[in-house]
Design an enzyme around this catalytic site. Structure first.
Site, PDB file in Angstrom:
ATOM      1  N   LYS A  21       0.840  -1.200   0.000  1.00 50.43           N
ATOM      2  CA  LYS A  21       0.000   0.000   0.000  1.00 50.43           C
ATOM      3  C   LYS A  21       0.874   1.248   0.000  1.00 50.43           C
ATOM      4  CE  LYS A  21      -2.646   0.589   3.666  1.00 50.43           C
ATOM      5  NZ  LYS A  21      -2.524   1.914   4.333  1.00 50.43           N
ATOM      6  N   ARG A 124      -6.210  13.150  13.570  1.00 49.82           N
ATOM      7  CA  ARG A 124      -4.766  12.985  13.394  1.00 49.82           C
ATOM      8  C   ARG A 124      -4.107  14.353  13.279  1.00 49.82           C
ATOM      9  NH1 ARG A 124      -3.068   7.696   9.891  1.00 49.82           N
ATOM     10  NH2 ARG A 124      -4.573   6.226  10.777  1.00 49.82           N
ATOM     11  N   ASP A 313       2.839  -0.287  12.478  1.00 51.80           N
ATOM     12  CA  ASP A 313       1.742  -1.052  11.886  1.00 51.80           C
ATOM     13  C   ASP A 313       1.824  -2.548  12.183  1.00 51.80           C
ATOM     14  OD1 ASP A 313       0.536   1.177  10.863  1.00 51.80           O
ATOM     15  OD2 ASP A 313       1.421   0.992   8.877  1.00 51.80           O
TER      16      ASP A 313
END
Length: 435
Positions: A21, A124, A313
């Site tokens: 991604k 964010r 992640d």
């Protein structure tokens, strides 16, 4: 809302991992900023990538999707900085990469750009950009609500930019895409240690592939960016994603016989760090060509201190493996997990504890005492976070009893075919209806 019932079952077989991604975002943007026709192959239409494709279309790029399955080829006619309408609306959905990469890019075009989004995206931090825009007298108008609704406008100036390196690297990447196209040279000077340096290496790799010259002086922590450059159209194939591979490699370390294919051995992806993390926990890695297999023939072992600063992640699934590695493991430097799609630090602790793990949050760290097995027999929640849903799926393979995963559909953010792949490997899934 999709709730799934997962029965304990071992996974076995090969899985070809989806394209990265991170690399796909970058390749699509670079191709769209180029003059002429680019061809980008091996694209997976996750929610985040769709947001970037639609966003670049809003700037004026012409993007044609080819291919019958999930993996697509994109034919891209670049924007040439002239085709966009005066004002435009970009829906970033929940993609932090789309939003933060696009904000400086928007200044290449006339008029204003309005960004909207969903979930926690509006929460964010964007302080880094707000400061730059205010200093240069550009338009930067947030809505002042938790939902993302931001309007920007004006032309960014070439020059010297000083930025902290311990905030998201996405701010730096956004500027790296934009500054080479301005008249005049620029410097991005990093004022602290750089976190997520792997993601910046990916950015530089894609910039080079599309003809952009940027030099990083590691000693001075400065990016040197000549102005007046042009992106050159390319044919580019997106490599496999170590972020997604982490789930199935971790499954291998936990006793599932899974071989992961489609990985570039010399990749610059930061999440390739999953290999080192699993080795720290006692796993043995075997690589052959683009295939990697993880196993633990001598058993897993705790006792490691794992630094999560560069790899936020893959921390949830790394924590899962640590929970089944006898001994005391600490995963440190996890502050950035709190501003992901969920508060991933608390969510990881909460969901693994439900399954029977001995795991605690201490400040910005996870402290884990490894145990022999997870009991399961619990209802877990994805927290509407794709990586939490996938971590719980892998956890189901090592639970003594079945588990339920609520809001399991959020895997579509990054890995739309995850549940099909999981089931094809032997995962036991059925939809759960509380009524």
């Amino acid at each position: 809302m999709t709730d799934l019932l997962l029965k304990p079952a071992k996974l076995s077989g090969d899985v070809t991992i989806p394209p990265s991604k991170s690399m796909a975002h970058r390749a699509i943007i670079a191709a769209c900023l180029a003059e002429g026709k680019s061809i980008i192959t091996n694209i997976d239409l996750s929610d985040d990538i769709i947001a970037t494709i639609e966003g670049m279309r809003a700037f004026g790029a012409e993007i044609t999707l080819l291919g019958d399955g999930q993996r697509k080829k994109l034919i891209i006619e670049g924007v040439s900085k002239k085709q966009s309408t005066k004002n435009r609306l970009i829906d970033a959905n929940e993609s932090g990469s789309t939003l933060r990469f696009f904000i400086p890019i928007a200044t290449l075009f006339d008029g204003e750009t309005r960004f909207i989004g969903r979930g926690k995206l509006g929460m964010r931090p964007l302080d880094t950009y707000e400061k730059i825009f205010n200093e240069q007298g550009l338009h930067f108008q947030p809505s002042g609500t938790p939902e993302l609704d931001l309007t920007v406008g004006g032309r960014l100036n070439a020059g010297r930019y000083e930025m902290a390196g311990n905030v998201s690297s996405q701010f730096i990447t956004g500027l790296l895409f934009t500054l080479p196209l301005l008249t005049g040279d620029s410097v991005i000077a990093i004022t602290t240690e750089v976190e997520s340096i792997g993601y910046l290496e990916l950015t530089l790799e894609v910039l080079r592939a599309f003809g952009i010259d940027v030099t990083y002086n590691e000693t001075e922590r400065e990016f040197l960016i000549p102005g007046g450059q042009c992106y050159r159209a390319q044919t580019y194939t997106v490599e496999g994603d170590y972020s997604q591979a982490a789930f199935f490699l971790s499954a291998g370390a936990l006793g599932n016989a899974v071989r992961v294919t489609g990985l570039k051995p010399d990749s610059n992806q930061g999440d390739k760090g999953i290999i080192e993390i699993l080795e720290q926990l006692g796993a043995v890695m075997h690589s052959e060509g683009d295939a990697v297999t993880a196993s633990a023939p001598n058993g897993l072992k705790g006792g490691a201190t794992i630094d999560g600063a560069q790899v936020p992640d893959i921390i949830p699934v790394s924590a899962l493996v640590a929970c089944l590695s006898p001994g005391e493991t600490q995963i440190i430097n996890l502050k950035r997990l709190r501003i992901k799609e969920s508060d991933r630090l608390e969510a990881t602790k909460e969901e693994l504890a439900k399954l029977g793990a001995d795991i605690r949050v201490v400040g910005e760290e996870l402290h884990i005492t490894g145990i022999a097995s997870l009991h399961g027999d619990a209802t877990g929640w994805s927290h509407k976070d794709h990586r939490m849903a996938m971590m719980l799926a892998i956890a189901s393979t090592v639970c003594e009893n079945e588990i339920i995963i609520k809001d399991a559909e959020y895997v579509s953010k990054s890995y739309p075919t995850f549940w099909q792949e999981f089931e094809a490997l032997g995962g036991q899934i059925s939809e759960w209806n509380l009524g």
